[in-house]
Design an enzyme around this catalytic site. Sequence first.
Site, PDB file in Angstrom:
ATOM      1  CG  HIS A  17     -22.591  69.422 -47.768  1.00  0.00           C
ATOM      2  ND1 HIS A  17     -23.556  69.287 -46.800  1.00  0.00           N
ATOM      3  CD2 HIS A  17     -23.247  69.430 -48.950  1.00  0.00           C
ATOM      4  CE1 HIS A  17     -24.758  69.223 -47.381  1.00  0.00           C
ATOM      5  NE2 HIS A  17     -24.593  69.301 -48.685  1.00  0.00           N
ATOM      6  CE  LYS A  41     -33.168  69.913 -50.718  1.00  0.00           C
ATOM      7  NZ  LYS A  41     -31.697  69.931 -50.543  1.00  0.00           N
ATOM      8  NE  ARG A  90     -25.849  63.256 -52.631  1.00  0.00           N
ATOM      9  CZ  ARG A  90     -26.917  63.697 -52.003  1.00  0.00           C
ATOM     10  NH1 ARG A  90     -26.998  63.570 -50.701  1.00  0.00           N
ATOM     11  NH2 ARG A  90     -27.916  64.247 -52.657  1.00  0.00           N
ATOM     12  CB  SER A 128     -28.881  67.868 -45.357  1.00  0.00           C
ATOM     13  OG  SER A 128     -27.649  68.419 -45.740  1.00  0.00           O
TER      14      SER A 128
HETATM   15  O1  PNS Z   1     -28.376  71.772 -51.364  1.00  0.00           O
HETATM   16  P1  PNS Z   1     -29.449  71.993 -52.397  1.00  0.00           P
HETATM   17  O2  PNS Z   1     -30.794  72.184 -51.720  1.00  0.00           O
HETATM   18  O3  PNS Z   1     -29.463  70.927 -53.435  1.00  0.00           O
HETATM   19  O4  PNS Z   1     -29.062  73.373 -53.137  1.00  0.00           O
HETATM   20  C1  PNS Z   1     -29.914  73.882 -54.150  1.00  0.00           C
HETATM   21  C2  PNS Z   1     -29.650  75.372 -54.375  1.00  0.00           C
HETATM   22  C3  PNS Z   1     -29.892  76.141 -53.081  1.00  0.00           C
HETATM   23  C4  PNS Z   1     -28.219  75.578 -54.839  1.00  0.00           C
HETATM   24  C5  PNS Z   1     -30.652  75.835 -55.494  1.00  0.00           C
HETATM   25  O5  PNS Z   1     -31.970  75.587 -55.085  1.00  0.00           O
HETATM   26  C6  PNS Z   1     -30.473  77.310 -55.841  1.00  0.00           C
HETATM   27  O6  PNS Z   1     -29.612  77.644 -56.639  1.00  0.00           O
HETATM   28  N1  PNS Z   1     -31.296  78.186 -55.206  1.00  0.00           N
HETATM   29  C7  PNS Z   1     -31.257  79.602 -55.467  1.00  0.00           C
HETATM   30  C8  PNS Z   1     -32.404  79.991 -56.413  1.00  0.00           C
HETATM   31  C9  PNS Z   1     -32.004  79.829 -57.848  1.00  0.00           C
HETATM   32  O7  PNS Z   1     -30.981  80.315 -58.293  1.00  0.00           O
HETATM   33  N2  PNS Z   1     -32.836  79.137 -58.643  1.00  0.00           N
HETATM   34  C10 PNS Z   1     -32.527  78.953 -60.054  1.00  0.00           C
HETATM   35  C11 PNS Z   1     -31.897  77.612 -60.301  1.00  0.00           C
HETATM   36  S1  PNS Z   1     -33.171  76.362 -60.350  1.00  0.00           S
END
Ligand code: PNS
Length: 156
Positions: A17, A41, A90, A128
Site C-alpha cells: 500500500h 470484510k 497485484r 493485509s
Molecule cells: O482494500 P479493499 O478492501 O479492497 O477496499 C475496498 C473498498 C473499501 C475500496 C470498497 O469496498 C469500497 O469502495 N467500499 C465503499 C462502498 C462502496 O463504494 N461500494 C460500491 C463499490 S462496490
Amino acid sequence: MTKAVFPGSFDPITVGHLDIIKRAGAVFDEVTVSILENPGKGCEFTVEQRLELIRDAVAGIPNVTVCADTGLLVDHCRRIGARVIVRGIRSGADVEYEATLEQVNSRIAPEITTVYLISKPEHAHISSSLVRQLIKIGIGIDGLVPNADHKLFRRV
Ligand code: PNS
C-alpha cells in the site's frame, strides 16, 4: 490541481500500500488515503487504529493526507473534491475484482476516473490478510508492514 483518493480497508496498511501511495503522490498534486468500509470484510483493527498506522506510515510525505469515511466511495470522492481513484493491482484476481468495483463506481459517478498502479513484484504476495494471519500465529511481520515495531502490533 488533481486530487486523488487511494481507498481501501487497510486492515492494516502494508508496504505494498505504502509503495502505491508514494507513487501516486509523485503523479497527483494531492493524495488522500481513505479508509472505507468493505461490506464483504470484517476488520481486525478499529478505524482509529488503522488511521494511526497509516498516519505513522505516511508521516513526512507532504502531499498525502489520511481520513476515514462511511458510505459509497464515489460519494466520499465528491465530498472531498477528488476526481481520481487510485487502486493497486497485484494479480489477475485483483484485475477481476477491480473491474467490478470500477463498473459500479463509473455507473454511479461517470465523472470519476479510476487509475491502476501495478504492484512491484516483491509486493505481489503481500496482503493485509496475510499480515493478520501471521500476527495470529505469532510470526514476525518485519518487511510486510511499514511499521512492524508499532505498539499496535505488539501482543503480550
Ligand atoms: O482494500 P479493499 O478492501 O479492497 O477496499 C475496498 C473498498 C473499501 C475500496 C470498497 O469496498 C469500497 O469502495 N467500499 C465503499 C462502498 C462502496 O463504494 N461500494 C460500491 C463499490 S462496490
